[in-house]
Design an enzyme around this catalytic site. Structure first.
Site, PDB file in Angstrom:
ATOM      1  N   ARG A   1      -4.078  -4.805  13.729  1.00  0.00           N
ATOM      2  CA  ARG A   1      -3.466  -6.071  12.852  1.00  0.00           C
ATOM      3  C   ARG A   1      -2.653  -6.876  13.853  1.00  0.00           C
ATOM      4  O   ARG A   1      -1.382  -5.901  14.514  1.00  0.00           O
ATOM      5  CB  ARG A   1      -3.166  -5.510  11.785  1.00  0.00           C
ATOM      6  CG  ARG A   1      -1.956  -6.583  10.815  1.00  0.00           C
ATOM      7  CD  ARG A   1      -1.782  -6.062   9.568  1.00  0.00           C
ATOM      8  NE  ARG A   1      -0.453  -6.841   9.215  1.00  0.00           N
ATOM      9  CZ  ARG A   1       0.159  -6.423   8.053  1.00  0.00           C
ATOM     10  NH1 ARG A   1      -0.430  -5.671   6.986  1.00  0.00           N
ATOM     11  NH2 ARG A   1       1.186  -7.061   7.749  1.00  0.00           N
TER      12      ARG A   1
ATOM     13  N   CYS B   1       6.774  -7.045   4.461  1.00  0.00           N
ATOM     14  CA  CYS B   1       5.376  -7.405   4.060  1.00  0.00           C
ATOM     15  C   CYS B   1       4.747  -8.820   4.868  1.00  0.00           C
ATOM     16  O   CYS B   1       5.476  -9.310   5.492  1.00  0.00           O
ATOM     17  CB  CYS B   1       5.535  -7.872   2.578  1.00  0.00           C
ATOM     18  SG  CYS B   1       4.016  -8.830   2.027  1.00  0.00           S
TER      19      CYS B   1
ATOM     20  N   ASP C   1      -4.566   1.792   5.698  1.00  0.00           N
ATOM     21  CA  ASP C   1      -3.522   0.859   6.291  1.00  0.00           C
ATOM     22  C   ASP C   1      -2.428   2.114   6.660  1.00  0.00           C
ATOM     23  O   ASP C   1      -1.784   2.732   5.918  1.00  0.00           O
ATOM     24  CB  ASP C   1      -2.907   0.243   5.122  1.00  0.00           C
ATOM     25  CG  ASP C   1      -1.438  -0.536   5.592  1.00  0.00           C
ATOM     26  OD1 ASP C   1      -1.178  -0.542   6.818  1.00  0.00           O
ATOM     27  OD2 ASP C   1      -0.897  -1.348   4.699  1.00  0.00           O
TER      28      ASP C   1
ATOM     29  N   GLU D   1      -0.467  -2.021  13.273  1.00  0.00           N
ATOM     30  CA  GLU D   1      -0.028  -3.353  13.324  1.00  0.00           C
ATOM     31  C   GLU D   1       1.113  -3.257  14.292  1.00  0.00           C
ATOM     32  O   GLU D   1       1.475  -2.435  14.837  1.00  0.00           O
ATOM     33  CB  GLU D   1       0.435  -3.991  12.078  1.00  0.00           C
ATOM     34  CG  GLU D   1       1.864  -3.092  11.471  1.00  0.00           C
ATOM     35  CD  GLU D   1       2.113  -3.318  10.088  1.00  0.00           C
ATOM     36  OE1 GLU D   1       3.199  -3.729   9.639  1.00  0.00           O
ATOM     37  OE2 GLU D   1       1.116  -3.101   9.028  1.00  0.00           O
TER      38      GLU D   1
ATOM     39  N   GLU E   1      -3.214 -11.404  10.575  1.00  0.00           N
ATOM     40  CA  GLU E   1      -2.492 -11.680   9.121  1.00  0.00           C
ATOM     41  C   GLU E   1      -1.915 -13.044   9.120  1.00  0.00           C
ATOM     42  O   GLU E   1      -1.411 -13.527  10.115  1.00  0.00           O
ATOM     43  CB  GLU E   1      -1.458 -10.496   9.130  1.00  0.00           C
ATOM     44  CG  GLU E   1      -0.602 -10.457   7.599  1.00  0.00           C
ATOM     45  CD  GLU E   1      -1.229 -10.233   6.562  1.00  0.00           C
ATOM     46  OE1 GLU E   1      -2.329 -10.929   6.341  1.00  0.00           O
ATOM     47  OE2 GLU E   1      -1.052  -9.325   5.668  1.00  0.00           O
TER      48      GLU E   1
ATOM     49  N   TYR F   1     -10.557   0.354   0.313  1.00  0.00           N
ATOM     50  CA  TYR F   1      -9.366   0.354   1.422  1.00  0.00           C
ATOM     51  C   TYR F   1      -8.196   0.974   0.660  1.00  0.00           C
ATOM     52  O   TYR F   1      -8.034   0.774  -0.566  1.00  0.00           O
ATOM     53  CB  TYR F   1      -8.981  -1.335   1.526  1.00  0.00           C
ATOM     54  CG  TYR F   1      -7.798  -1.512   2.374  1.00  0.00           C
ATOM     55  CD1 TYR F   1      -7.632  -1.222   3.758  1.00  0.00           C
ATOM     56  CD2 TYR F   1      -6.859  -2.269   1.478  1.00  0.00           C
ATOM     57  CE1 TYR F   1      -6.676  -1.709   4.346  1.00  0.00           C
ATOM     58  CE2 TYR F   1      -5.640  -2.733   2.359  1.00  0.00           C
ATOM     59  CZ  TYR F   1      -5.387  -2.319   3.758  1.00  0.00           C
ATOM     60  OH  TYR F   1      -4.351  -2.429   4.351  1.00  0.00           O
TER      61      TYR F   1
ATOM     62  N   ASN G   1      -7.786 -11.227   5.399  1.00  0.00           N
ATOM     63  CA  ASN G   1      -7.052 -10.796   4.365  1.00  0.00           C
ATOM     64  C   ASN G   1      -6.843 -11.735   3.355  1.00  0.00           C
ATOM     65  O   ASN G   1      -5.822 -12.244   3.442  1.00  0.00           O
ATOM     66  CB  ASN G   1      -5.657  -9.902   4.980  1.00  0.00           C
ATOM     67  CG  ASN G   1      -5.001  -9.410   3.695  1.00  0.00           C
ATOM     68  OD1 ASN G   1      -5.419  -8.709   2.824  1.00  0.00           O
ATOM     69  ND2 ASN G   1      -3.437  -9.142   4.053  1.00  0.00           N
TER      70      ASN G   1
ATOM     71  N   HIS H   1      -6.247   0.706  10.196  1.00  0.00           N
ATOM     72  CA  HIS H   1      -5.688  -0.452  11.015  1.00  0.00           C
ATOM     73  C   HIS H   1      -4.221  -0.204  11.099  1.00  0.00           C
ATOM     74  O   HIS H   1      -3.589   0.368  10.368  1.00  0.00           O
ATOM     75  CB  HIS H   1      -5.957  -1.806  10.577  1.00  0.00           C
ATOM     76  CG  HIS H   1      -5.247  -2.086   9.081  1.00  0.00           C
ATOM     77  ND1 HIS H   1      -3.890  -2.281   9.186  1.00  0.00           N
ATOM     78  CD2 HIS H   1      -5.616  -2.302   7.988  1.00  0.00           C
ATOM     79  CE1 HIS H   1      -3.585  -2.621   7.858  1.00  0.00           C
ATOM     80  NE2 HIS H   1      -4.775  -2.586   6.991  1.00  0.00           N
TER      81      HIS H   1
ATOM     82  N   ASP I   1       0.390   1.150   8.448  1.00  0.00           N
ATOM     83  CA  ASP I   1       1.729   0.284   9.152  1.00  0.00           C
ATOM     84  C   ASP I   1       1.666   0.221  10.639  1.00  0.00           C
ATOM     85  O   ASP I   1       0.789   0.135  11.163  1.00  0.00           O
ATOM     86  CB  ASP I   1       2.759   0.806   8.168  1.00  0.00           C
ATOM     87  CG  ASP I   1       2.863   0.546   6.943  1.00  0.00           C
ATOM     88  OD1 ASP I   1       2.194  -0.353   6.432  1.00  0.00           O
ATOM     89  OD2 ASP I   1       3.518   1.407   6.331  1.00  0.00           O
TER      90      ASP I   1
ATOM     91  N   ASP J   1       7.369  -2.576   0.402  1.00  0.00           N
ATOM     92  CA  ASP J   1       6.613  -2.567   1.560  1.00  0.00           C
ATOM     93  C   ASP J   1       7.316  -2.791   2.661  1.00  0.00           C
ATOM     94  O   ASP J   1       7.182  -3.679   3.346  1.00  0.00           O
ATOM     95  CB  ASP J   1       5.259  -3.506   1.327  1.00  0.00           C
ATOM     96  CG  ASP J   1       4.287  -3.349   2.493  1.00  0.00           C
ATOM     97  OD1 ASP J   1       4.493  -2.517   3.120  1.00  0.00           O
ATOM     98  OD2 ASP J   1       3.632  -4.463   3.043  1.00  0.00           O
TER      99      ASP J   1
END
Length: 299
Positions: free
Chosen positions: A160, A125, A87, A117, A190, A45, A212, A115, A89, A60
């Site tokens: 996500r 974050c 990832d 989100e 998440e 990942y 996660n 993924h 975002d 982040d």
């Protein structure tokens, strides 16, 4: 350098079938990807937060670009065929066109999946307060844009959701069902704090659910066995090696600075031979010797 005959997405899907739940470990660079493979992991990942901190030295907060991500994906994919989940975002851009470009670019770079989100563009974050999410309809559009853009049907697209903190379990499950219908291949919930919450997602969805398990966040460090008991399909450890490497680096710097030598740190270091074996140095050196030998004039 690897030579894989099937797509990265296909390899990722095979890994999900072969290992349940599938453990996915964060690899922040090509060397860590090789070390993860050496340790036996079937999937790796690339974390957006880790990339932002480790490569850019920034928090982040959605500051990474598509190019930042592609550089690392290409480097990792060049040296290993272990499937890489990325990832992205909120999609690495404000529109469906940006999301489509992200998908196509990642596929070309060798990623197995991504993924995306449902936070707003100015994201935070996932384990910090104050997160805001977009409407369900906007997230559906994001997922559909990603699904429509892939040319390899095996390329994995995960959704996500960060809605649990603000909307509660029932409404977040409603969101998840819509994300599934839009074409998501797995659901990344998440900020989960209880095993029963994961179980509720698993019971309502037909797609795998990802847990996660990141350190120092709101989610307890549930074991593989505990997560398997509630039906989790994927377990993510996004920054475990990254955090350990950072701590070790600081300790070495401090030792050298305060004591004028690294002698006390040697036992905790990867040896030259261990590094060379991981990166295949000896094979390169052998090839170099053969090439030079073949160029020597006959006596």
């Amino acid at each position: 350098m690897h030579r894989a005959s099937e797509s990265a997405g296909k390899r990722f899907r095979k890994a999900m079938e072969a290992e349940k739940p599938l453990q996915i470990v964060g690899a922040m660079n090509a060397l860590h990807a090789l070390l993860a493979k050496e340790a036996g992991f079937q999937a790796i990942y690339l974390s957006g937060g880790g990339l932002s901190a480790g490569t850019l030295g920034l928090p982040d907060l959605g500051l990474i670009t598509l190019q930042d991500v592609l550089i690392e994906v290409e480097r990792i994919s060049f040296v290993t065929d272990t499937p890489l989940l990325v990832d992205v975002d909120t999609g690495l851009g404000p529109s469906a066109f940006n999301i489509a470009r992200t998908v196509k670019s990642l596929m070309r770079a060798g990623a197995a999946g991504l993924h995306i989100e449902d936070q707003v563009g100015a994201k935070r974050c996932g384990h910090r307060p104050g997160k805001e999410v977009v409407t369900t309809e906007e997230m559906i559009d994001r997922i559909k844009a990603a699904v429509d853009a892939r040319t390899d049907p095996d390329f994995v697209i995960g959704a996500r959701t960060d809605a649990l903190a603000s909307e509660g379990l029932e409404k977040t499950i409603e969101r998840a069902l819509h994300y599934q219908e839009a074409g998501a291949d797995f659901l990344f919930a998440e900020g989960v704090t209880h095993l029963e919450t994961y179980k509720a997602f698993v019971e309502k969805l037909q797609i795998p659910v990802l847990a996660n398990i990141t350190e120092f966040g709101v989610t307890p460090l549930f074991t593989r066995e505990e997560l398997a008991s509630v039906g989790i399909g994927l377990i993510l450890y996004p920054l475990s090696a990254f955090r350990a490497a950072n701590k070790a680096a600081l300790e070495v710097y401090q030792q050298i600075r305060t004591k004028g030598t690294q002698k006390e740190c040697i036992a905790r270091m990867q040896t030259r031979d261990e590094l060379y074996r991981t990166i295949g140095y000896y094979a390169y050196e052998k090839k170099l010797d053969e090439l030079f030998h073949s160029k020597k004039p006959a006596s």
